[in-house]
Design a protein around this motif. Structure first.
Motif, PDB file in Angstrom:
ATOM      1  N   GLU A 121       0.845  -1.188   0.000  1.00  0.00           N
ATOM      2  CA  GLU A 121       0.000   0.000   0.000  1.00  0.00           C
ATOM      3  C   GLU A 121       0.881   1.239   0.000  1.00  0.00           C
ATOM      4  O   GLU A 121       2.068   1.177   0.337  1.00  0.00           O
ATOM      5  CB  GLU A 121      -0.895   0.017   1.247  1.00  0.00           C
ATOM      6  N   LYS A 122       0.296   2.364  -0.388  1.00  0.00           N
ATOM      7  CA  LYS A 122       1.000   3.632  -0.255  1.00  0.00           C
ATOM      8  C   LYS A 122       1.089   3.979   1.226  1.00  0.00           C
ATOM      9  O   LYS A 122       0.139   3.808   1.986  1.00  0.00           O
ATOM     10  CB  LYS A 122       0.267   4.733  -1.012  1.00  0.00           C
ATOM     11  N   TYR A 123       2.254   4.455   1.635  1.00  0.00           N
ATOM     12  CA  TYR A 123       2.463   4.770   3.044  1.00  0.00           C
ATOM     13  C   TYR A 123       3.205   6.087   3.153  1.00  0.00           C
ATOM     14  O   TYR A 123       4.318   6.227   2.659  1.00  0.00           O
ATOM     15  CB  TYR A 123       3.254   3.655   3.736  1.00  0.00           C
ATOM     16  N   PHE A 124       2.563   7.058   3.811  1.00  0.00           N
ATOM     17  CA  PHE A 124       3.153   8.384   3.928  1.00  0.00           C
ATOM     18  C   PHE A 124       3.532   8.718   5.370  1.00  0.00           C
ATOM     19  O   PHE A 124       3.844   9.851   5.694  1.00  0.00           O
ATOM     20  CB  PHE A 124       2.167   9.444   3.411  1.00  0.00           C
ATOM     21  N   GLY A 125       3.484   7.726   6.253  1.00  0.00           N
ATOM     22  CA  GLY A 125       3.801   7.969   7.654  1.00  0.00           C
ATOM     23  C   GLY A 125       5.281   8.171   7.878  1.00  0.00           C
ATOM     24  O   GLY A 125       6.111   7.960   6.994  1.00  0.00           O
ATOM     25  N   ASP A 126       5.621   8.566   9.091  1.00  0.00           N
ATOM     26  CA  ASP A 126       7.021   8.840   9.416  1.00  0.00           C
ATOM     27  C   ASP A 126       7.545   7.937  10.531  1.00  0.00           C
ATOM     28  O   ASP A 126       8.589   8.199  11.110  1.00  0.00           O
ATOM     29  CB  ASP A 126       7.205  10.302   9.822  1.00  0.00           C
ATOM     30  N   THR A 127       6.795   6.874  10.839  1.00  0.00           N
ATOM     31  CA  THR A 127       7.250   5.959  11.888  1.00  0.00           C
ATOM     32  C   THR A 127       7.798   4.687  11.270  1.00  0.00           C
ATOM     33  O   THR A 127       7.292   4.184  10.269  1.00  0.00           O
ATOM     34  CB  THR A 127       6.100   5.587  12.843  1.00  0.00           C
ATOM     35  N   ASP A 128       8.865   4.152  11.876  1.00  0.00           N
ATOM     36  CA  ASP A 128       9.433   2.887  11.428  1.00  0.00           C
ATOM     37  C   ASP A 128       8.621   1.731  11.996  1.00  0.00           C
ATOM     38  O   ASP A 128       8.055   1.821  13.084  1.00  0.00           O
ATOM     39  CB  ASP A 128      10.889   2.767  11.872  1.00  0.00           C
TER      40      ASP A 128
ATOM     41  N   GLN B  90       5.562  -9.389   8.972  1.00  0.00           N
ATOM     42  CA  GLN B  90       6.752  -8.669   8.534  1.00  0.00           C
ATOM     43  C   GLN B  90       6.324  -7.401   7.789  1.00  0.00           C
ATOM     44  O   GLN B  90       5.324  -7.400   7.071  1.00  0.00           O
ATOM     45  CB  GLN B  90       7.599  -9.542   7.598  1.00  0.00           C
ATOM     46  N   TYR B  91       7.100  -6.335   7.985  1.00  0.00           N
ATOM     47  CA  TYR B  91       6.855  -5.082   7.280  1.00  0.00           C
ATOM     48  C   TYR B  91       8.106  -4.684   6.511  1.00  0.00           C
ATOM     49  O   TYR B  91       9.221  -4.855   7.001  1.00  0.00           O
ATOM     50  CB  TYR B  91       6.513  -3.955   8.252  1.00  0.00           C
ATOM     51  N   GLU B  92       7.904  -4.153   5.322  1.00  0.00           N
ATOM     52  CA  GLU B  92       9.007  -3.558   4.567  1.00  0.00           C
ATOM     53  C   GLU B  92       8.535  -2.205   4.060  1.00  0.00           C
ATOM     54  O   GLU B  92       7.638  -2.119   3.214  1.00  0.00           O
ATOM     55  CB  GLU B  92       9.431  -4.441   3.400  1.00  0.00           C
ATOM     56  N   ARG B  93       9.115  -1.172   4.585  1.00  0.00           N
ATOM     57  CA  ARG B  93       8.744   0.193   4.234  1.00  0.00           C
ATOM     58  C   ARG B  93       9.781   0.771   3.282  1.00  0.00           C
ATOM     59  O   ARG B  93      10.972   0.828   3.600  1.00  0.00           O
ATOM     60  CB  ARG B  93       8.661   1.044   5.500  1.00  0.00           C
ATOM     61  N   ASN B  94       9.343   1.169   2.097  1.00  0.00           N
ATOM     62  CA  ASN B  94      10.227   1.777   1.116  1.00  0.00           C
ATOM     63  C   ASN B  94      10.009   3.285   1.165  1.00  0.00           C
ATOM     64  O   ASN B  94       8.954   3.793   0.763  1.00  0.00           O
ATOM     65  CB  ASN B  94       9.935   1.242  -0.286  1.00  0.00           C
ATOM     66  N   ILE B  95      10.989   3.996   1.690  1.00  0.00           N
ATOM     67  CA  ILE B  95      10.866   5.433   1.894  1.00  0.00           C
ATOM     68  C   ILE B  95      10.858   6.173   0.566  1.00  0.00           C
ATOM     69  O   ILE B  95      10.137   7.159   0.394  1.00  0.00           O
ATOM     70  CB  ILE B  95      12.012   5.929   2.796  1.00  0.00           C
ATOM     71  N   VAL B  96      11.636   5.694  -0.397  1.00  0.00           N
ATOM     72  CA  VAL B  96      11.720   6.366  -1.692  1.00  0.00           C
ATOM     73  C   VAL B  96      10.389   6.281  -2.436  1.00  0.00           C
ATOM     74  O   VAL B  96       9.865   7.280  -2.946  1.00  0.00           O
ATOM     75  CB  VAL B  96      12.855   5.768  -2.544  1.00  0.00           C
TER      76      VAL B  96
ATOM     77  N   GLU C 111       7.536   5.429  -1.102  1.00  0.00           N
ATOM     78  CA  GLU C 111       6.431   5.691  -0.170  1.00  0.00           C
ATOM     79  C   GLU C 111       5.419   4.549  -0.173  1.00  0.00           C
ATOM     80  O   GLU C 111       4.216   4.746  -0.301  1.00  0.00           O
ATOM     81  CB  GLU C 111       5.743   7.022  -0.512  1.00  0.00           C
ATOM     82  N   THR C 112       5.945   3.342  -0.018  1.00  0.00           N
ATOM     83  CA  THR C 112       5.088   2.158   0.041  1.00  0.00           C
ATOM     84  C   THR C 112       5.422   1.343   1.285  1.00  0.00           C
ATOM     85  O   THR C 112       6.506   1.460   1.861  1.00  0.00           O
ATOM     86  CB  THR C 112       5.255   1.266  -1.203  1.00  0.00           C
ATOM     87  N   LEU C 113       4.464   0.530   1.662  1.00  0.00           N
ATOM     88  CA  LEU C 113       4.642  -0.389   2.781  1.00  0.00           C
ATOM     89  C   LEU C 113       4.119  -1.753   2.365  1.00  0.00           C
ATOM     90  O   LEU C 113       2.967  -1.879   1.933  1.00  0.00           O
ATOM     91  CB  LEU C 113       3.872   0.105   4.010  1.00  0.00           C
TER      92      LEU C 113
END
Length: 235
Positions: free
Chosen positions: A171-178, A214-220, A222-224
């Motif tokens: 999903e798109k993820y715009f949060g700032d928490t790890d 498991q979570y994988e957050r891609n900051i570039v 903006e997906t999770l």
């Protein structure tokens, strides 16, 4: 800043509970229940002084509805904070997904059309308590749908991998928490009507099944990506 961060939430013995969060949660519960009890008391008092039988019955019916609603909420709260009582049975993985899909759609309500599936052939079984597992996965999907735009889709991919049934979606993820602390801290994200217990409940249920979130957050980008892994009995 790293472009990708990972979180593995599967250890039921490593709660990093913040006592201030728990205290805030208890204060919120106390406030909410005081309001509920006051509402019930007001309706009963109104019934005592009602001018007609119809008004009295209406006041008592409203008091009864408040009691039913409060009981339902208390049961849900107890389920989320209690140690999961798992009654697992072997469940063919393809049948499990056939039953899980309508459950998630029913829970999603008007957003059910935003959930689609990509399923690979499955030959093994998962040993699960279907009620608990479906509720736990439902919490994760509900959380994803909450942040999803109206025209976006959650595509749940299901396949077998190294003795696990794997469900994953992005999903798109715009949060700032790890994601490393997600699901470990009850009462950490309270908003009106929600106590911040959904991910905590889901983690504990999956841990009780020897499963993993498991979570994988891609900051570039903006997906999770969220991945659920459940052990399988392979034929």
């Amino acid at each position: 800043m790293k472009p990708t961060t990972h979180g593995v939430v599967n250890d039921d013995t490593s709660d990093r509970v913040n006592i201030q969060q728990v205290e805030q949660g208890m204060r919120t519960l106390t406030h909410d229940w005081r309001n509920v009890l006051n509402g019930i008391n007001l309706r009963i008092s109104a019934a005592q002084y009602a001018d007609t039988d119809a008004e009295r019955e209406a006041d008592l019916a409203e008091a009864h509805q408040l009691i039913v609603s409060a009981t339902t909420q208390l049961s849900a709260l107890n389920r989320r904070i209690s140690t999961p009582n798992v009654m697992a049975i072997p469940y063919p993985a393809d049948f499990f997904l056939e039953d899980l899909s309508p459950f998630l759609s029913l829970q999603a309500g008007e957003k059910a059309a935003q959930i689609t599936w990509e399923k690979s052939p499955l030959a093994g079984k998962v040993v699960v308590d279907f009620v608990l597992i479906s509720q736990a996965i439902g919490e994760l999907i509900e959380n994803s749908l909450h942040h999803l735009s109206a025209d976006a889709q959650i595509v749940i991919a299901a396949h077998e991998d190294d003795g696990f049934l794997v469900l994953s979606w992005t999903e798109k993820y715009f949060g700032d928490t790890d994601p490393d602390s997600w699901g470990h801290q009850p009462f950490s994200s309270q908003v009106r009507g929600h106590m911040g217990l959904g991910l905590y409940f889901a983690r504990r249920v999956l841990a009780a099944h020897s499963g993993v979130i498991q979570y994988e957050r891609n900051i570039v980008n903006e997906t999770l990506q969220t991945t659920v892994r459940l052990p399988m009995q392979l034929p």
